[in-house]
Design an enzyme around this catalytic site. Structure first.
Site, mmCIF file in Angstrom:
data_model
loop_
_atom_site.group_PDB
_atom_site.id
_atom_site.type_symbol
_atom_site.label_atom_id
_atom_site.label_comp_id
_atom_site.label_asym_id
_atom_site.label_seq_id
_atom_site.Cartn_x
_atom_site.Cartn_y
_atom_site.Cartn_z
ATOM 1 N N SER A 279 5.468 10.384 -0.531
ATOM 2 C CA SER A 279 4.568 10.928 -1.525
ATOM 3 C C SER A 279 3.561 11.873 -0.684
ATOM 4 O O SER A 279 3.440 11.845 0.479
ATOM 5 C CB SER A 279 3.986 9.635 -2.102
ATOM 6 O OG SER A 279 2.927 9.241 -1.034
ATOM 7 N N ASP A 280 2.716 12.349 -1.459
ATOM 8 C CA ASP A 280 1.357 13.182 -0.872
ATOM 9 C C ASP A 280 0.331 11.825 -0.879
ATOM 10 O O ASP A 280 0.678 10.875 -1.579
ATOM 11 C CB ASP A 280 0.894 14.219 -1.506
ATOM 12 C CG ASP A 280 0.129 15.255 -0.742
ATOM 13 O OD1 ASP A 280 -0.388 14.473 0.384
ATOM 14 O OD2 ASP A 280 0.034 16.038 -1.040
ATOM 15 N N TRP A 281 -0.802 12.083 -0.057
ATOM 16 C CA TRP A 281 -1.788 11.018 0.085
ATOM 17 C C TRP A 281 -2.103 10.196 -1.318
ATOM 18 O O TRP A 281 -2.599 11.072 -1.999
ATOM 19 C CB TRP A 281 -2.774 11.647 0.553
ATOM 20 C CG TRP A 281 -3.790 10.575 1.141
ATOM 21 C CD1 TRP A 281 -4.742 10.171 0.215
ATOM 22 C CD2 TRP A 281 -4.298 10.170 2.293
ATOM 23 N NE1 TRP A 281 -5.788 9.218 0.828
ATOM 24 C CE2 TRP A 281 -5.416 9.424 2.036
ATOM 25 C CE3 TRP A 281 -3.690 10.206 3.601
ATOM 26 C CZ2 TRP A 281 -5.921 8.517 3.319
ATOM 27 C CZ3 TRP A 281 -4.160 9.532 4.772
ATOM 28 C CH2 TRP A 281 -5.568 8.677 4.342
ATOM 29 N N ASN A 282 -1.607 9.227 -1.583
ATOM 30 C CA ASN A 282 -2.105 8.433 -2.717
ATOM 31 C C ASN A 282 -1.426 8.878 -3.930
ATOM 32 O O ASN A 282 -1.892 8.649 -5.140
ATOM 33 C CB ASN A 282 -3.542 8.289 -2.809
ATOM 34 C CG ASN A 282 -3.748 7.353 -3.930
ATOM 35 O OD1 ASN A 282 -3.371 6.113 -3.978
ATOM 36 N ND2 ASN A 282 -4.888 7.485 -4.540
ATOM 37 N N SER A 283 -0.450 9.860 -4.033
ATOM 38 C CA SER A 283 -0.142 10.656 -5.219
ATOM 39 C C SER A 283 0.892 9.700 -5.978
ATOM 40 O O SER A 283 0.766 9.892 -7.312
ATOM 41 C CB SER A 283 1.102 11.835 -4.481
ATOM 42 O OG SER A 283 2.068 11.298 -4.262
#
Ligand code: BGC
Length: 735
Positions: A279-283
């Site tokens: 995932s992207d950061w906290n996505s």
């Protein structure tokens, strides 16, 4: 413990000889508890110890590592630190599964290369492969085995600050750059100690954010997605990229991190990829504000079911995945498949055979900032500068000048040339413009320096000194642009002009009557219409990295002939955005004699500089293109040949560009599409013949029924020095 480790290493070597990587991954999977499986899908940032992020578990990362509950870290750098954590994972957890260490090595680890949009301006894939190779060699010596790059997002909107991280607006150029970077990072043998896993990001269409505002909604047709945004990802997959990163944005109502269509149908289904997705950061956590999940538990369910394999920083998988499986809401198959993909990557990297091979303090000392890598930053940067204007051959400057004025906020900056996402790039390693020019000409030419103004504020108190410096010099060189933080993540702009009072400063300098050269550093196309109309020469330098000063001095004084070409269109005014060369014709293409056609009442349609544009200190002449056939069958190829001659006085490199247009299709096609190019070097008077092959693959597109086919009909072919200045011919495809 040591005996067990030895056994593990010996047995994994045995496996290596006798089993495929998938079988090896499955043999580990078979030993894992549900909690250990989830652990492989959890990634945290190395600032863990400071407890910076919210919602993380209360235990220390050391404790969790011992329990096998973390599979990867990002932002842990140095051999020493990565070794410490790897030892806990490999020597103190039950299954001893090694960790992945990821970092944004976007254009360098310590030794900073030009920003990616600058590198793309080289139109030289083998040079870019070399850049990525050097970055991998440097980063891998410090324990990093995974980079979150290449960023392959197509971007047609310069308001979007992240346009700097990609390769511009074109899917073909973008695909070649993606492949070059994947090859450079991963090398021929991913298990070597100096190759690292690449990550194609951000999957997908992140660059299509409405209004160019970062993280904003994306809504586009499947055709648009497939025609423009997906090709670089597909190319990266075909080049063997080991991982992808899901993007922050939604596409047509579905956030990418919950998007089965992208991840399951396209990536796993159509492309048959076993690359794992992070995932992207906290996505995954952001599925809550997106409004598709009510809490982190539901977000975890959506993420894993979309086959987003690893959760970066959300703790959604950490807290809820096992529970979701136990409750029967998530089939264990989703978890197993995700873990298998992560383990496959770890096996490919050779981590099961030698988990410590990336963390070698001796190698790190020898490799970081080694001469070979630092020299490469200069070699690469030399091809990334784009000459946008050169009235009356103002450039190159003569070495017998007596005095020059260096003016602007970038002259002495040792920070900005690094650009954004510079990893451990250190401003003390940067050769500033001032230093580079002083070294080259300082003994013979008097340098009159004045900062003039800064980037953002309206303070004009430095103008007087700048005018004085200009008056005392034969030539004025203004170094202006954006400070490096202005083109990056979360750095969208609604205005595209030179920020602050920089343009006002140049207007004042012009009044001195001296020749004015402008050197720009910025990460996006700027609306520099006034400059184009009023100054004598303009160089787009992007952010050239640590060798900035050397390379800019080389180009200004003609030791390097600029050969960069724009990978993105420059608008005249922000109101033209999005503006890109491969647009559609519309039912009412612009006709100056007809009001009811597609145009602006207050501005012409054309860009300030078209895609593919870039001048040289020499000139090139193109012959008419000659086609091997005027008619081909759908499965046949033809060749197009052109002679290019250096008609000037200096040696130079030219990017010969080939575009096509499919005149009538079952769906509308772009007015031009880049299909090939060749970068050639020509001595004065020298001529070279360039032959391109147009294969059926280059003519295919998604037809009315979304089949990827060649349709019979008439095609135009264009060859030239940029997307506008071309010579054309035509051919027909028959059944
Ligand atoms: C960015 C990614 C990056 C990640 C990890 C995010 O904010 O969107 O491109 O790889 O952070 O640093």
């Amino acid at each position: 413990m040591k005996i067990f480790l030895l056994f593990l290493l010996m047995s994994s070597t045995f496996f290596a000889q006798n089993k495929t990587i998938v079988q090896r991954a499955d043999s580990v999977l078979a030993l894992m508890t549900l909690e250990e499986k989830v652990g492989q899908l959890v990634q945290y940032s190395g600032d863990w110890a400071t407890g910076a992020a919210q919602g993380r578990p209360a235990e220390t990362s050391d404790e969790l590592l011992k329990q096998g509950k973390i599979g990867s870290f990002l932002n842990v750098v140095s051999s020493e630190k990565t070794m410490k954590l790897q030892r806990i994972a490999v020597e103190q957890s039950r299954l001893k599964i090694p960790l992945l260490f990821g970092l944004d090595v976007i254009h360098g680890y310590f030794s900073t290369f030009p920003v990616p949009i600058g590198e793309a301006s080289s139109w030289n894939p083998s040079l870019i492969e070399k850049s990525a190779r050097m970055q991998a060699i440097e980063a891998s010596s410090a324990g990093i085995n995974w980079t979150f790059n290449p960023m392959v997002d197509i971007a047609r909107d310069p308001r979007w600050g992240r346009i700097v991280e990609g390769s511009g607006e074109d899917p073909y150029l973008g695909s070649l750059m993606a492949v070059a970077r994947v090859k450079g990072y991963q090398g021929d043998d991913l298990s070597a100690h100096n190759t690292i896993l690449a990550c194609a990001k951000h999957f997908a269409a992140y660059g299509g954010a409405e209004g160019g505002r970062d993280y904003n909604t994306v809504d586009l047709s499947e055709r648009n997605l497939r025609d423009y945004y997906l090709p670089p990802f597909k190319a990266a997959i075909e080049a063997g990229v080991g991982s992808l990163m899901a993007s922050f944005n939604e596409i047509g109502g579905v956030p990418a991190s919950a998007c089965k269509f992208l991840m399951t149908d396209i990536l796993r289904g159509e492309w048959k990829s076993d690359a794992f997705v992070v995932s992207d950061w906290n996505s995954i956590g952001e599925l809550i504000p997106h409004g598709v999940a009510k809490d982190r538990k539901q977000a975890a369910e959506l993420g894993i079911k979309a086959t987003v394999d690893m959760d970066m920083e959300t703790s959604a998988y950490f807290y809820h995945l096992a529970e979701l499986v136990k409750e029967g809401n998530v089939d264990i198959k989703f978890v197993d498949d995700a873990v298998r993909r992560v383990l496959i990557a770890k096996f490919k990297l050779g981590l099961f055979d030698d988990p410590y091979k990336y963390s070698n303090v001796e190698r790190e000392k020898k490799t970081i900032k080694s001469k070979e890598i630092v020299d490469a930053t200069r070699e690469v940067a030399q091809e990334t500068l784009v000459l946008l204007k050169n009235e009356k051959n103002t450039l190159p400057l003569s070495k017998s000048l007596k005095s020059i004025a260096l003016i602007g906020p970038l002259v002495k900056s040792k920070d900005d040339p690094l650009g954004g996402w510079s990893a451990l790039g250190d401003s003390s390693d940067v050769v500033s413009v001032y230093e580079g020019l002083t070294k080259k000409i300082g003994k013979n030419i008097k340098i009159n320096y004045a900062k003039g103004c800064s980037f953002l504020d309206n303070d004009k108190s430095g103008f007087a000194d700048a005018i004085k410096a200009a008056n005392e010099s034969q030539v004025v060189i203004a170094f202006v642009g954006e400070h490096r933080g202005m083109s990056a993540e979360a750095s969208s702009r609604a205005k595209l002009d030179l920020p602050g009072v920089q343009e006002d400063l140049i207007k004042e300098l012009k009044k001195t009557g001296k020749p004015i050269v402008v050197v720009l550093m910025n990460g996006r196309p700027l609306t520099i219409t006034w400059l184009q109309e009023n100054v004598d020469a303009i160089i787009e330098a992007w952010y050239p990295g640590i060798s900035a000063g050397f390379v800019i001095a080389d180009v200004l004084f003609g030791d390097v002939n600029p050969s960069g070409k724009l990978p993105v269109t420059f608008p005249r005014y922000v109101g033209q955005v999005p503006i890109y060369y491969n647009h559609k014709n519309t039912g009412r293409p612009y006709n100056p004699k007809d009001r009811f056609t597609s145009y602006y009442m207050d501005l012409e349609n054309t860009p300030l500089y078209p895609f593919g544009f870039g001048l040289s200190y020499t000139t090139f002449e193109y012959s008419n293109p000659v086609l091997s056939k005027s008619s081909i069958k759908k499965d046949e190829a033809l060749t197009v040949t052109v002679d290019v001659k250096n008609t000037g006085k200096l040696e130079g490199k030219e990017v010969v560009q080939l575009y096509i247009r499919d005149l009538v299709g079952s769906v509308t096609r772009p007015v031009k599409e880049l299909k090939d190019f060749a970068k050639i070097n020509l001595k004065p008077g020298e001529s070279k013949r360039v032959t391109f092959t147009i294969t059926p693959e280059k003519l295919k597109f998604y037809d009315l029924n979304m089949n990827y086919v060649v349709e019979p009909g008439d095609f135009k072919v264009f060859i030239g020095t940029n997307s506008v200045d071309v010579k054309e011919s035509s051919f027909t495809v028959v059944e």
